[in-house]
Design a protein around this motif. Structure first.
Motif, PDB file in Angstrom:
ATOM      1  N   SER A 213       0.830  -1.211   0.000  1.00  0.00           N
ATOM      2  CA  SER A 213       0.000   0.000   0.000  1.00  0.00           C
ATOM      3  C   SER A 213       0.864   1.260   0.000  1.00  0.00           C
ATOM      4  CB  SER A 213      -0.963   0.002   1.178  1.00  0.00           C
ATOM      5  OG  SER A 213      -0.261   0.040   2.389  1.00  0.00           O
TER       6      SER A 213
ATOM      7  N   GLN B  41       1.975   1.847  -3.529  1.00  0.00           N
ATOM      8  CA  GLN B  41       0.865   2.341  -4.335  1.00  0.00           C
ATOM      9  C   GLN B  41       0.621   3.829  -4.079  1.00  0.00           C
ATOM     10  OE1 GLN B  41      -2.372  -0.232  -3.265  1.00  0.00           O
ATOM     11  NE2 GLN B  41      -1.826  -1.794  -4.764  1.00  0.00           N
ATOM     12  N   LYS B  42       0.682   4.244  -2.836  1.00  0.00           N
ATOM     13  CA  LYS B  42       0.470   5.654  -2.493  1.00  0.00           C
ATOM     14  C   LYS B  42       1.558   6.540  -3.102  1.00  0.00           C
ATOM     15  CE  LYS B  42      -1.983   4.786   1.814  1.00  0.00           C
ATOM     16  NZ  LYS B  42      -1.923   4.856   3.280  1.00  0.00           N
TER      17      LYS B  42
ATOM     18  N   ARG C  35       0.999   6.799  -6.920  1.00  0.00           N
ATOM     19  CA  ARG C  35      -0.119   7.681  -7.266  1.00  0.00           C
ATOM     20  C   ARG C  35       0.244   9.149  -7.049  1.00  0.00           C
ATOM     21  NH1 ARG C  35      -3.830   3.750  -4.397  1.00  0.00           N
ATOM     22  NH2 ARG C  35      -4.522   2.384  -6.063  1.00  0.00           N
TER      23      ARG C  35
END
Length: 55
Positions: free
Chosen positions: A18, A21-22, A25
């Motif tokens: 996660s 992914q952050k 993005r």
């Protein structure tokens, strides 16, 4: 013996997935090898051809 449909990922349990992914993005830069290759390849094509690709 494996149990069908049950898997465990240490990276997901710790939160590495996660976090990556952050970061991806927020920066717009992919963290996977395939994603980086696609982004670099697209930039090269745009530079050579001189037009934008459809998304």
């Amino acid at each position: 013996m494996k149990i069908p449909g049950l898997s465990f990922s240490l990276k997901r349990a710790v939160g590495i997935t996660s976090a990556k992914q952050k970061i991806a993005r927020a920066t717009g830069i992919p963290t996977t090898k395939q994603g980086l290759e696609r982004k670099i390849g697209g930039a090269i094509l745009n530079a050579v051809i001189g037009r934008k690709r459809k998304k």
